[in-house]
Design a protein around this motif. Structure first.
Motif, PDB file in Angstrom:
ATOM      1  N   ASP A 178       0.836  -1.197   0.000  1.00  0.00           N
ATOM      2  CA  ASP A 178       0.000   0.000   0.000  1.00  0.00           C
ATOM      3  C   ASP A 178       0.875   1.253   0.000  1.00  0.00           C
ATOM      4  O   ASP A 178       1.560   1.546   0.983  1.00  0.00           O
ATOM      5  CB  ASP A 178      -0.912   0.015   1.233  1.00  0.00           C
ATOM      6  N   LEU A 179       0.827   1.985  -1.108  1.00  0.00           N
ATOM      7  CA  LEU A 179       1.592   3.221  -1.241  1.00  0.00           C
ATOM      8  C   LEU A 179       0.650   4.375  -1.563  1.00  0.00           C
ATOM      9  O   LEU A 179      -0.351   4.185  -2.270  1.00  0.00           O
ATOM     10  CB  LEU A 179       2.635   3.101  -2.356  1.00  0.00           C
ATOM     11  N   PHE A 226      -2.725   9.496  -4.948  1.00  0.00           N
ATOM     12  CA  PHE A 226      -3.089   8.251  -5.646  1.00  0.00           C
ATOM     13  C   PHE A 226      -2.783   7.051  -4.739  1.00  0.00           C
ATOM     14  O   PHE A 226      -1.704   6.979  -4.135  1.00  0.00           O
ATOM     15  CB  PHE A 226      -2.300   8.117  -6.948  1.00  0.00           C
ATOM     16  N   ALA A 227      -3.738   6.139  -4.645  1.00  0.00           N
ATOM     17  CA  ALA A 227      -3.517   4.872  -3.942  1.00  0.00           C
ATOM     18  C   ALA A 227      -2.887   3.903  -4.930  1.00  0.00           C
ATOM     19  O   ALA A 227      -3.535   3.468  -5.888  1.00  0.00           O
ATOM     20  CB  ALA A 227      -4.833   4.313  -3.408  1.00  0.00           C
ATOM     21  N   VAL A 228      -1.628   3.596  -4.718  1.00  0.00           N
ATOM     22  CA  VAL A 228      -0.875   2.698  -5.607  1.00  0.00           C
ATOM     23  C   VAL A 228      -0.783   1.344  -4.929  1.00  0.00           C
ATOM     24  O   VAL A 228      -0.214   1.222  -3.842  1.00  0.00           O
ATOM     25  CB  VAL A 228       0.529   3.274  -5.889  1.00  0.00           C
ATOM     26  N   ARG A 229      -1.348   0.297  -5.549  1.00  0.00           N
ATOM     27  CA  ARG A 229      -1.511  -0.996  -4.887  1.00  0.00           C
ATOM     28  C   ARG A 229      -0.960  -2.153  -5.728  1.00  0.00           C
ATOM     29  O   ARG A 229      -1.701  -2.851  -6.420  1.00  0.00           O
ATOM     30  CB  ARG A 229      -2.994  -1.262  -4.606  1.00  0.00           C
ATOM     31  N   PRO A 230       0.355  -2.391  -5.709  1.00  0.00           N
ATOM     32  CA  PRO A 230       0.894  -3.607  -6.335  1.00  0.00           C
ATOM     33  C   PRO A 230       0.805  -4.788  -5.377  1.00  0.00           C
ATOM     34  O   PRO A 230       0.720  -4.609  -4.156  1.00  0.00           O
ATOM     35  CB  PRO A 230       2.353  -3.229  -6.608  1.00  0.00           C
ATOM     36  N   TRP A 231       0.837  -6.000  -5.916  1.00  0.00           N
ATOM     37  CA  TRP A 231       0.850  -7.226  -5.122  1.00  0.00           C
ATOM     38  C   TRP A 231       2.174  -7.951  -5.336  1.00  0.00           C
ATOM     39  O   TRP A 231       2.756  -7.904  -6.420  1.00  0.00           O
ATOM     40  CB  TRP A 231      -0.291  -8.157  -5.532  1.00  0.00           C
ATOM     41  N   SER A 232       2.625  -8.630  -4.291  1.00  0.00           N
ATOM     42  CA  SER A 232       3.876  -9.389  -4.383  1.00  0.00           C
ATOM     43  C   SER A 232       3.774 -10.630  -3.517  1.00  0.00           C
ATOM     44  O   SER A 232       2.810 -10.789  -2.755  1.00  0.00           O
ATOM     45  CB  SER A 232       5.060  -8.529  -3.913  1.00  0.00           C
ATOM     46  N   TYR A 241       8.265  -2.816  -2.224  1.00  0.00           N
ATOM     47  CA  TYR A 241       7.952  -1.549  -1.547  1.00  0.00           C
ATOM     48  C   TYR A 241       9.007  -0.484  -1.860  1.00  0.00           C
ATOM     49  O   TYR A 241       8.688   0.631  -2.302  1.00  0.00           O
ATOM     50  CB  TYR A 241       7.864  -1.788  -0.041  1.00  0.00           C
ATOM     51  N   PHE A 242      10.259  -0.825  -1.634  1.00  0.00           N
ATOM     52  CA  PHE A 242      11.331   0.155  -1.851  1.00  0.00           C
ATOM     53  C   PHE A 242      11.585   0.386  -3.339  1.00  0.00           C
ATOM     54  O   PHE A 242      11.848   1.520  -3.768  1.00  0.00           O
ATOM     55  CB  PHE A 242      12.613  -0.304  -1.164  1.00  0.00           C
ATOM     56  N   GLY A 243      11.499  -0.678  -4.132  1.00  0.00           N
ATOM     57  CA  GLY A 243      11.747  -0.545  -5.570  1.00  0.00           C
ATOM     58  C   GLY A 243      10.711   0.324  -6.250  1.00  0.00           C
ATOM     59  O   GLY A 243      11.054   1.204  -7.068  1.00  0.00           O
TER      60      GLY A 243
END
Length: 271
Positions: A178-179, A226-232, A241-243
């Protein structure tokens, strides 16, 4: 009457009386020991089939074995004529005293048993509990050891651990990152979403399923957030998260989209 014959008869009578009791006690000890071994062996098989933790199996088998042996000893002593009522009372009183003295430890022990039975987590899982986050290193009867994110060893009593909230980040196999990314009000929303989504889809450790998402989440005081939501995967969480955080900054700069910073307004009053 010959005193010697009386003594002989008395000894024979005592030998017959106590001899039978001793023989009975020996038989009870041998047969009881055999039954205990069989019972422990059967219990071990049942726990193995039930998927009980190995450390829990050993502890419960030892506890059960000692308990049955104490009962067997009391029965054997009763067979040879020893008064066991007071003996049992002493054991009960000692057990109560020990239980009161070790009340906190017993709570941790009970918590450890519950954790091993219900398995809310296992060794290697990343969990959050009692205000701590770490990878489970060891599950003991009284405590659970975690390796913190900064390589600290964290020891949590099982009593409080089993009675509190536990978040297991590993169980489901995937985690959502969650970013929140803020851009200037002058930025084009559609273009910004495209840039952010390109960053997500181009990252090798971001999963395609579940699909990543980018959405406007807030119109803040000085930025559009903006809610930026990638999954890993759980193991790749911090890499993603850091990348992604770094890649987003570079991509927005390249696209000419401003990331606003806090502004301070000073008001000067004329004298």
């Amino acid at each position: 009457m010959n005193l010697e014959s009386i003594d002989t008869e008395k000894w024979i009578e005592l030998a017959a009386d106590y001899g039978l009791k001793i023989i009975g006690a020996i038989l009870i000890w041998v047969i009881g020991g055999w039954i205990i071994k069989k019972l422990l062996k059967t219990t071990k098989k049942v726990m193995a089939k039930g998927g009980y933790d190995e450390s829990l199996q050993k502890f419960l088998l030892n506890l059960l074995g000692w308990g049955l042996k104490i009962v067997l000893i009391i029965v054997v002593l009763g067979t040879v004529g020893v008064e066991t009522t007071s003996f049992a009372a002493i054991i009960a009183a000692a057990g109560l005293a020990i239980g009161l003295a070790l009340q906190g430890s017993l709570g941790n022990f009970a918590g450890g048993v519950l954790i091993m039975i219900f398995k809310p987590f296992k060794i290697g899982d990343l969990i959050e509990a009692q205000g701590e986050i770490g990878v489970v290193k060891e599950i003991e009867i009284f405590t659970t050891k975690l390796t913190g994110l900064s390589n600290r060893e964290i020891i949590i009593p099982n009593g409080s651990l089993s009675n509190g909230n536990i978040i297991n980040y590993t169980t489901e196999g995937t985690r959502r990152v969650d970013l929140v990314i803020g851009v200037s009000y002058d930025a084009d929303i559609k273009k910004t979403k495209e840039v952010l989504m390109d960053v997500l889809t181009s990252h090798p450790q971001v999963l395609k399923e579940p699909a990543p998402s980018v959405n406007v989440s807030e119109l803040a005081d000085s930025s559009v957030n903006f809610a930026v939501r990638p999954w890993s995967t759980a193991d790749d969480y911090w890499d993603v998260y850091f990348g992604i955080t770094e890649n987003v900054k570079e991509a927005l700069d390249k696209a000419g989209i401003e990331i606003p910073y806090p502004h301070q307004v000073e008001i000067h009053k004329n004298a």
